[in-house]
Enzyme design. Sequence first.
Site, short mmCIF file in Angstrom:
data_model
loop_
_atom_site.label_atom_id
_atom_site.label_comp_id
_atom_site.label_asym_id
_atom_site.label_seq_id
_atom_site.Cartn_x
_atom_site.Cartn_y
_atom_site.Cartn_z
N ASP A 86 0.81 -1.21 0.00
CA ASP A 86 0.00 0.00 0.00
C ASP A 86 0.85 1.27 0.00
O ASP A 86 2.02 1.26 0.39
CB ASP A 86 -0.96 0.01 1.19
CG ASP A 86 -0.24 0.02 2.53
OD1 ASP A 86 0.72 -0.77 2.69
OD2 ASP A 86 -0.63 0.81 3.41
N ASP A 90 8.10 5.18 -1.26
CA ASP A 90 7.48 4.57 -0.08
C ASP A 90 6.21 3.83 -0.46
O ASP A 90 5.14 4.41 -0.55
CB ASP A 90 7.18 5.66 0.94
CG ASP A 90 6.67 5.11 2.27
OD1 ASP A 90 6.82 3.90 2.51
OD2 ASP A 90 6.12 5.90 3.04
N GLU A 98 0.12 -1.06 5.74
CA GLU A 98 1.18 -0.51 6.59
C GLU A 98 0.97 0.96 6.88
O GLU A 98 1.30 1.44 7.98
CB GLU A 98 2.54 -0.72 5.91
CG GLU A 98 3.75 -0.42 6.80
CD GLU A 98 4.19 1.04 6.79
OE1 GLU A 98 4.99 1.43 7.66
OE2 GLU A 98 3.73 1.80 5.89
N GLU A 99 0.39 1.68 5.93
CA GLU A 99 0.23 3.12 6.11
C GLU A 99 -0.93 3.48 7.03
O GLU A 99 -1.11 4.65 7.36
CB GLU A 99 0.02 3.80 4.74
CG GLU A 99 1.19 3.65 3.77
CD GLU A 99 2.39 4.49 4.16
OE1 GLU A 99 2.33 5.18 5.21
OE2 GLU A 99 3.39 4.45 3.43
N HIS A 131 5.71 10.23 0.87
CA HIS A 131 4.41 10.90 0.91
C HIS A 131 4.43 12.28 0.24
O HIS A 131 3.45 13.02 0.34
CB HIS A 131 3.89 11.05 2.34
CG HIS A 131 3.86 9.78 3.12
ND1 HIS A 131 3.41 9.72 4.43
CD2 HIS A 131 4.20 8.50 2.81
CE1 HIS A 131 3.50 8.48 4.86
NE2 HIS A 131 3.97 7.72 3.90
#
Length: 369
Positions: free
Chosen positions: A74, A112, A137-138, A339
């Site tokens: 993700d 990321d 994970e995020e 991000h």
Amino acid sequence: MNASKPEPTDVTPENARNLLIDLVSIPSPSGEEREAAERLVEFFTANGREAWTDDVGNVRAPADDAVLLTSHVDTVPGEIPVDVRPADADDLEAEVASEEGEDVLWGRGSVDATGPLAAMAVAAVRTGVSFVGVVGEETNSRGARHLVVDREEPDAVVNGEPSGATGITLGYRGFLAGTYVATSESGHTSRPEPNAIQHAIDWWTAVEDAFADDEYHPVFERVTAKPVDVDGGSSADGLSVETTLEVQLRIPPTLTADAVRETAEAELEIGTVSWAEPIPPVMESPRTEVARAFRAAIRDQDADPRLLRKTGTSDMNLYAGTWDCPMATYGPGNSDLDHAPNERLSLSEFDRSVSVLESVAADLRGDTQ
């Protein structure tokens, strides 16, 4: 499940880059990882490996558990047009590329952590070691939380997050999230009594003061307290003032989640706070066989290895909290671009990181190259 040990399979550099570009081109924000997961399964099966998605959506490709290569599928939300451009002076200044003209991939997740994810998938096929692409994970790390209770402990773990091709991440702070709620009777704003909004402000100010530390201490060694969302005002019936405050605290390895929670709750006089399940901090030794294998692999590329401690949190925290095996985090990309709206990755750095991971996996498996 520990599958039979497959023979390593060659993956050309062109096919490795194509996998990366394909994955970056597929939007995969948390909760929407299925299409990207299917592309990973397709990659493994096309290269003679058994692979599938499990009950929570993780991509599982078990093989030789001398090392488990794992990263997250993700990304955070945000659309960045996917494009490969030649590196320019801005890329050199941002330490994205080492020379002008090399190919740079733009797109959400390139750093990321789709770059590390693709690099690990390629290295796993080339060396015959185990691989898992985890989901969520995020947000809540649901993939990693499922994984640690659903499979046997591997001999070693390499977690995938951007560290740069020469960086080896050994430490992360822990994470504690809480929700503060307070209610007070409504009244004219000329009255001196504090309302629920002020109670929330007072509590959080006291928490920040309780964790105030000498600014000369590295951030990694401090508790960072951050409010991340607030909602407050008159209730629908107009009879009360209500406030909800969402907070996050990062926990250094010198403290436990329990100790941080107790300090925050000691400042609570009015209102209540509920806590999510914490993620413990982790600090791995630089003398494990995993760290040693990385140092050797990076030096073999005529580069100097860098040992890193990150102020954030990763799935490695969860693995270290459950599995008693050596581990480290590694992956291509400049983490300053995590991000970010200008997230991008040098494809040359991606190639180098695949080579490093391949050397590390072969070393831990006991192969000679």
